[in-house]
Design a protein around this motif. Structure first.
Motif, PDB file in Angstrom:
ATOM      1  N   UNK A   1       0.835  -1.216   0.000  1.00  9.90           N
ATOM      2  CA  UNK A   1       0.000   0.000   0.000  1.00  9.90           C
ATOM      3  C   UNK A   1       0.864   1.258   0.000  1.00  9.90           C
ATOM      4  N   UNK A   2       1.930   1.248   0.796  1.00 14.18           N
ATOM      5  CA  UNK A   2       2.820   2.411   0.844  1.00 14.18           C
ATOM      6  C   UNK A   2       3.511   2.631  -0.497  1.00 14.18           C
ATOM      7  N   UNK A   3       3.936   1.553  -1.144  1.00 16.05           N
ATOM      8  CA  UNK A   3       4.555   1.686  -2.464  1.00 16.05           C
ATOM      9  C   UNK A   3       3.574   2.261  -3.474  1.00 16.05           C
ATOM     10  N   UNK A   4       2.323   1.808  -3.417  1.00 18.72           N
ATOM     11  CA  UNK A   4       1.304   2.363  -4.317  1.00 18.72           C
ATOM     12  C   UNK A   4       1.104   3.851  -4.044  1.00 18.72           C
ATOM     13  N   UNK A   5       1.063   4.228  -2.780  1.00 14.20           N
ATOM     14  CA  UNK A   5       0.903   5.647  -2.425  1.00 14.20           C
ATOM     15  C   UNK A   5       2.096   6.460  -2.919  1.00 14.20           C
ATOM     16  N   UNK A   6       3.293   5.928  -2.728  1.00 11.87           N
ATOM     17  CA  UNK A   6       4.496   6.649  -3.161  1.00 11.87           C
ATOM     18  C   UNK A   6       4.480   6.834  -4.670  1.00 11.87           C
TER      19      UNK A   6
ATOM     20  N   UNK B   1       4.548  10.333  -6.512  1.00  9.04           N
ATOM     21  CA  UNK B   1       5.590  10.646  -7.498  1.00  9.04           C
ATOM     22  C   UNK B   1       4.965  11.114  -8.806  1.00  9.04           C
ATOM     23  N   UNK B   2       3.890  10.455  -9.238  1.00  4.18           N
ATOM     24  CA  UNK B   2       3.259  10.886 -10.489  1.00  4.18           C
ATOM     25  C   UNK B   2       2.654  12.279 -10.323  1.00  4.18           C
TER      26      UNK B   2
ATOM     27  N   UNK C   1       5.569  14.738 -10.471  1.00 10.60           N
ATOM     28  CA  UNK C   1       6.028  14.903 -11.850  1.00 10.60           C
ATOM     29  C   UNK C   1       5.055  15.781 -12.624  1.00 10.60           C
ATOM     30  N   UNK C   2       3.757  15.557 -12.420  1.00 16.78           N
ATOM     31  CA  UNK C   2       2.748  16.379 -13.091  1.00 16.78           C
ATOM     32  C   UNK C   2       2.860  17.830 -12.640  1.00 16.78           C
ATOM     33  N   UNK C   3       3.040  18.040 -11.338  1.00 16.84           N
ATOM     34  CA  UNK C   3       3.161  19.404 -10.818  1.00 16.84           C
ATOM     35  C   UNK C   3       4.416  20.086 -11.341  1.00 16.84           C
TER      36      UNK C   3
END
Length: 132
Positions: free
Chosen positions: A51-56, A60-61, A64-66
């Motif tokens: 779950x933490x990896x999915x959140x990270x 991150x995406x 990157x978008x920001x």
């Protein structure tokens, strides 16, 4: 009575076997319990890690978008600044054109105001040399 004694002995033997097997089973479970607890803890931690990896990854995406949006915003701000500078230069050109026209009209009306006409001409020349 022998049969009764044999039956009681067999009954006690079965009860003893059941108690021994039950006790052994309990000891086995007690020995195995820390291992089972550790396996359950590891399983839960794996779930949390996933779950933490999915959140990270989602964060991150977003970052990157920001960053892309920030770059575009900076580019638009830079262009806007350039356009504002051009508009200011155009405003100055328009003001100088108006001054020149007024000076020409005043000169036509008075024929004696050559100094003001020369001053306006010099101002236009300085502006053109500075900007172009």
């Amino acid at each position: 009575m022998d049969e009764f004694a044999i039956a009681v002995r067999q009954f006690l033997l079965v009860c003893g076997a059941v108690i021994t097997i039950g006790g052994a089973w309990k000891v086995y479970k007690e020995i195995k319990k820390p291992n089972d607890d550790l396996k359950e803890t590891v399983r839960r931690h794996e779930e949390w890690l996933k779950r933490d990896n999915d959140r990270i990854k989602s964060i991150e995406s977003l970052v990157i978008t920001q960053e892309g949006i920030k770059k575009e915003l900076n580019e638009h701000s830079r262009r806007l600044g350039e356009h504002e500078e051009r508009l200011e230069e155009d405003k100055q050109r328009g003001n100088l054109t108006l001054k020149a026209n007024i000076a020409i009209i005043n000169n036509m009306l008075s024929e004696n105001d050559k100094d003001k006409l020369q001053e306006t001409r010099d101002e236009i020349q300085n502006f053109l040399l500075d900007k172009n």
